[in-house]
Enzyme design. Structure first.
Site, PDB file in Angstrom:
ATOM      1  N   VAL A 154      -5.242   7.154   5.249  1.00 50.19           N
ATOM      2  CA  VAL A 154      -3.886   7.159   5.813  1.00 50.19           C
ATOM      3  C   VAL A 154      -2.861   7.485   4.730  1.00 50.19           C
ATOM      4  O   VAL A 154      -1.665   7.367   4.951  1.00 50.19           O
ATOM      5  CB  VAL A 154      -3.564   5.795   6.476  1.00 50.19           C
ATOM      6  CG1 VAL A 154      -4.477   5.541   7.663  1.00 50.19           C
ATOM      7  CG2 VAL A 154      -3.666   4.638   5.475  1.00 50.19           C
TER       8      VAL A 154
ATOM      9  N   CYS B 282      12.551  -3.220  16.117  1.00 48.04           N
ATOM     10  CA  CYS B 282      12.722  -1.944  16.823  1.00 48.04           C
ATOM     11  C   CYS B 282      14.175  -1.825  17.311  1.00 48.04           C
ATOM     12  O   CYS B 282      14.672  -2.729  17.991  1.00 48.04           O
ATOM     13  CB  CYS B 282      11.766  -1.901  18.025  1.00 48.04           C
ATOM     14  SG  CYS B 282      12.061  -0.492  19.107  1.00 48.04           S
TER      15      CYS B 282
ATOM     16  N   SER C 190     -17.971   4.980   2.982  1.00 48.37           N
ATOM     17  CA  SER C 190     -19.126   4.080   3.078  1.00 48.37           C
ATOM     18  C   SER C 190     -19.930   4.342   4.357  1.00 48.37           C
ATOM     19  O   SER C 190     -20.995   3.766   4.528  1.00 48.37           O
ATOM     20  CB  SER C 190     -18.661   2.626   3.031  1.00 48.37           C
ATOM     21  OG  SER C 190     -17.683   2.400   4.025  1.00 48.37           O
TER      22      SER C 190
ATOM     23  N   GLY D 182     -16.890  10.279  -0.269  1.00 42.50           N
ATOM     24  CA  GLY D 182     -16.158   9.041  -0.557  1.00 42.50           C
ATOM     25  C   GLY D 182     -15.970   8.121   0.619  1.00 42.50           C
ATOM     26  O   GLY D 182     -14.943   7.456   0.727  1.00 42.50           O
TER      27      GLY D 182
ATOM     28  N   ARG E 168       0.830  -1.207   0.000  1.00 46.14           N
ATOM     29  CA  ARG E 168       0.000   0.000   0.000  1.00 46.14           C
ATOM     30  C   ARG E 168       0.868   1.262   0.000  1.00 46.14           C
ATOM     31  O   ARG E 168       0.553   2.235  -0.665  1.00 46.14           O
ATOM     32  CB  ARG E 168      -0.921   0.012   1.227  1.00 46.14           C
ATOM     33  CG  ARG E 168      -2.088  -0.958   1.083  1.00 46.14           C
ATOM     34  CD  ARG E 168      -2.993  -0.918   2.291  1.00 46.14           C
ATOM     35  NE  ARG E 168      -3.587   0.402   2.501  1.00 46.14           N
ATOM     36  CZ  ARG E 168      -4.193   0.782   3.620  1.00 46.14           C
ATOM     37  NH1 ARG E 168      -4.285  -0.048   4.627  1.00 46.14           N
ATOM     38  NH2 ARG E 168      -4.709   1.983   3.725  1.00 46.14           N
TER      39      ARG E 168
ATOM     40  N   HIS F 288      -7.082   8.118  11.314  1.00 48.88           N
ATOM     41  CA  HIS F 288      -6.555   6.744  11.342  1.00 48.88           C
ATOM     42  C   HIS F 288      -5.041   6.695  11.189  1.00 48.88           C
ATOM     43  O   HIS F 288      -4.487   5.625  10.937  1.00 48.88           O
ATOM     44  CB  HIS F 288      -7.231   5.898  10.260  1.00 48.88           C
ATOM     45  CG  HIS F 288      -8.687   5.641  10.527  1.00 48.88           C
ATOM     46  ND1 HIS F 288      -9.562   5.122   9.588  1.00 48.88           N
ATOM     47  CD2 HIS F 288      -9.438   5.838  11.653  1.00 48.88           C
ATOM     48  CE1 HIS F 288     -10.774   5.019  10.119  1.00 48.88           C
ATOM     49  NE2 HIS F 288     -10.734   5.452  11.358  1.00 48.88           N
TER      50      HIS F 288
ATOM     51  N   GLN G 146     -10.396   9.763   7.084  1.00 43.25           N
ATOM     52  CA  GLN G 146     -10.101   8.399   7.535  1.00 43.25           C
ATOM     53  C   GLN G 146      -8.927   7.835   6.750  1.00 43.25           C
ATOM     54  O   GLN G 146      -8.447   6.746   7.044  1.00 43.25           O
ATOM     55  CB  GLN G 146     -11.324   7.501   7.303  1.00 43.25           C
ATOM     56  CG  GLN G 146     -12.546   7.939   8.075  1.00 43.25           C
ATOM     57  CD  GLN G 146     -13.800   7.285   7.512  1.00 43.25           C
ATOM     58  OE1 GLN G 146     -14.169   6.184   7.888  1.00 43.25           O
ATOM     59  NE2 GLN G 146     -14.465   7.952   6.594  1.00 43.25           N
TER      60      GLN G 146
ATOM     61  N   CYS H 240       6.859   1.236  17.169  1.00 39.94           N
ATOM     62  CA  CYS H 240       7.216  -0.036  17.794  1.00 39.94           C
ATOM     63  C   CYS H 240       5.936  -0.719  18.256  1.00 39.94           C
ATOM     64  O   CYS H 240       5.095  -0.086  18.903  1.00 39.94           O
ATOM     65  CB  CYS H 240       8.140   0.208  18.979  1.00 39.94           C
ATOM     66  SG  CYS H 240       8.437  -1.297  19.928  1.00 39.94           S
TER      67      CYS H 240
HETATM   68  P1  OAD Z   1     -14.748   2.249   1.919  1.00 39.18           P
HETATM   69  O1  OAD Z   1     -13.923   1.435   0.981  1.00 39.18           O
HETATM   70  O2  OAD Z   1     -15.530   1.539   2.954  1.00 39.18           O
HETATM   71  O3  OAD Z   1     -15.776   3.131   1.095  1.00 39.18           O
HETATM   72  C1  OAD Z   1     -15.374   3.880  -0.013  1.00 39.18           C
HETATM   73  C2  OAD Z   1     -16.557   4.693  -0.457  1.00 39.18           C
HETATM   74  O4  OAD Z   1     -16.125   5.535  -1.511  1.00 39.18           O
HETATM   75  C3  OAD Z   1     -17.736   3.885  -1.006  1.00 39.18           C
HETATM   76  O5  OAD Z   1     -18.935   4.349  -0.425  1.00 39.18           O
HETATM   77  C4  OAD Z   1     -17.708   4.170  -2.508  1.00 39.18           C
HETATM   78  O6  OAD Z   1     -19.023   4.182  -3.080  1.00 39.18           O
HETATM   79  C5  OAD Z   1     -17.105   5.552  -2.530  1.00 39.18           C
HETATM   80  N1  OAD Z   1     -16.391   5.903  -3.774  1.00 39.18           N
HETATM   81  C6  OAD Z   1     -15.733   5.085  -4.632  1.00 39.18           C
HETATM   82  N2  OAD Z   1     -15.176   5.798  -5.623  1.00 39.18           N
HETATM   83  C7  OAD Z   1     -15.480   7.105  -5.387  1.00 39.18           C
HETATM   84  C8  OAD Z   1     -15.173   8.328  -6.038  1.00 39.18           C
HETATM   85  N3  OAD Z   1     -14.430   8.371  -7.146  1.00 39.18           N
HETATM   86  N4  OAD Z   1     -15.667   9.486  -5.510  1.00 39.18           N
HETATM   87  C9  OAD Z   1     -16.422   9.468  -4.378  1.00 39.18           C
HETATM   88  N5  OAD Z   1     -16.719   8.331  -3.723  1.00 39.18           N
HETATM   89  C10 OAD Z   1     -16.263   7.179  -4.207  1.00 39.18           C
HETATM   90  O7  OAD Z   1     -13.753   3.327   2.576  1.00 39.18           O
HETATM   91  P2  OAD Z   1     -13.920   4.173   3.912  1.00 39.18           P
HETATM   92  O8  OAD Z   1     -15.335   4.583   4.124  1.00 39.18           O
HETATM   93  O9  OAD Z   1     -12.869   5.219   3.873  1.00 39.18           O
HETATM   94  O10 OAD Z   1     -10.106   1.889   8.456  1.00 39.18           O
HETATM   95  O11 OAD Z   1     -13.524   3.096   4.998  1.00 39.18           O
HETATM   96  C11 OAD Z   1     -13.460   3.503   6.326  1.00 39.18           C
HETATM   97  C12 OAD Z   1     -12.365   2.752   7.048  1.00 39.18           C
HETATM   98  O12 OAD Z   1     -12.551   1.354   6.881  1.00 39.18           O
HETATM   99  C13 OAD Z   1     -10.970   2.973   6.523  1.00 39.18           C
HETATM  100  O13 OAD Z   1     -10.368   4.156   7.007  1.00 39.18           O
HETATM  101  C14 OAD Z   1     -10.244   1.782   7.027  1.00 39.18           C
HETATM  102  C15 OAD Z   1     -11.259   0.746   6.636  1.00 39.18           C
HETATM  103  O14 OAD Z   1     -11.203  -0.446   7.250  1.00 39.18           O
HETATM  104  C16 OAD Z   1      -8.994   1.448   9.043  1.00 39.18           C
HETATM  105  O15 OAD Z   1      -8.053   1.001   8.427  1.00 39.18           O
HETATM  106  C17 OAD Z   1      -9.035   1.576  10.522  1.00 39.18           C
END
Ligand code: OAD
Length: 229
Positions: free
Chosen positions: A85, A129, A171, A169, A52, A101, A83, A109
């Protein structure tokens, strides 16, 4: 405002939950992004994050990120809660960013929980570490872990106080970030969602701008302030 993985999708960074291309397509979130997963298979987790990191390093901010920089320059009190990173908001030029996040480029570490910037390459994966010889890990928040309290408090304050809350963007599934737009709603803010798909927020948002952030956000700043991204 709040962003999630969707805003970086157009920079070539896969989202977490897309069925085919998502970051969890081959492994579950718990395997790759939890303390238990790391204890079980530290090499798999380190290598997934290294992959990543290479994607993030090769990526550039897109027009969606740039539109938010233009917005920050025009809105008196602007807080960008993310959210993500990947650090792309700061690379684009956004200033008041709360990375809830963490940041994938940072390492800490796994035992002492302290940031580590340099270590010897002994061939160990994950690396070790330099202080206590425990494995190093990415300095990001994993499932089951707490968010940095200062950032979460600042995000809760911003969501409670704002007049307009944009949710872009995401979910809207992963807590506590998922609660922020609902908190803004309860405090009377106009909540706008930018997403090509429906989310648990969609039914309650005042305005839904259905589409990709990289085209919707530039149109929005153009319509409100006449600036061209
Ligand atoms: P998700 O992968 O859950 O959701 C991505 C969202 O972006 C979906 O609702 C898509 O419909 C939308 N999407 C896709 N392409 C897009 C675009 N071009 N423009 C606008 N929207 C678009 O990602 P997050 O909601 O960020 O946490 O996920 C939340 C957290 O879950 C992450 O930060 C991570 C993950 O597990 C940790 O790692 C703690």
């Amino acid at each position: 405002m709040l962003t999630g993985a969707g805003i970086s999708a157009e920079s070539g960074i896969p989202t977490f939950r897309a069925a085919q291309t998502g970051l969890y397509a081959q492994h579950s979130p718990q395997e790759l992004a939890s303390p238990e997963g790391f204890r079980k298979d530290p090499k798999l987790v380190w290598e997934w994050y290294a992959w990543r990191r290479s994607k993030v390093t090769a990526a550039n901010p897109n027009r969606g990120h740039l539109a938010l920089v233009a917005m920050e320059q025009r809105v008196p009190k602007f807080t960008l809660i993310t959210q993500n990173v990947d650090g792309l908001h700061r690379r684009a030029g956004s200033l008041n960013v709360l990375e809830l996040h963490g940041n994938i480029m940072n390492t800490k570490c796994s035992r002492e929980n302290t940031p580590v910037t340099g270590w010897q390459d002994t061939g160990s994966i994950p690396p070790i570490c330099p202080n206590c010889k425990a494995f190093l890990r990415p300095d990001v928040v994993w499932f089951g872990e707490s968010l940095p309290a200062d950032k979460l408090l600042a995000a809760l304050d911003a969501a409670s106080a704002c007049n307009v809350f944009l949710s872009v963007g995401t979910s809207t599934l992963v807590e506590p970030a998922a609660s922020l737009p609902f908190l803004a709603l309860r405090h009377g803010a106009v909540v706008i969602e930018v997403n090509p798909e429906q989310t648990p927020l969609s039914k309650q948002a005042a305005i839904i701008l259905s589409g990709e952030a990289g085209s919707i956000l530039p149109q929005l700043v153009n319509a409100v302030w006449g600036c061209v991204i």
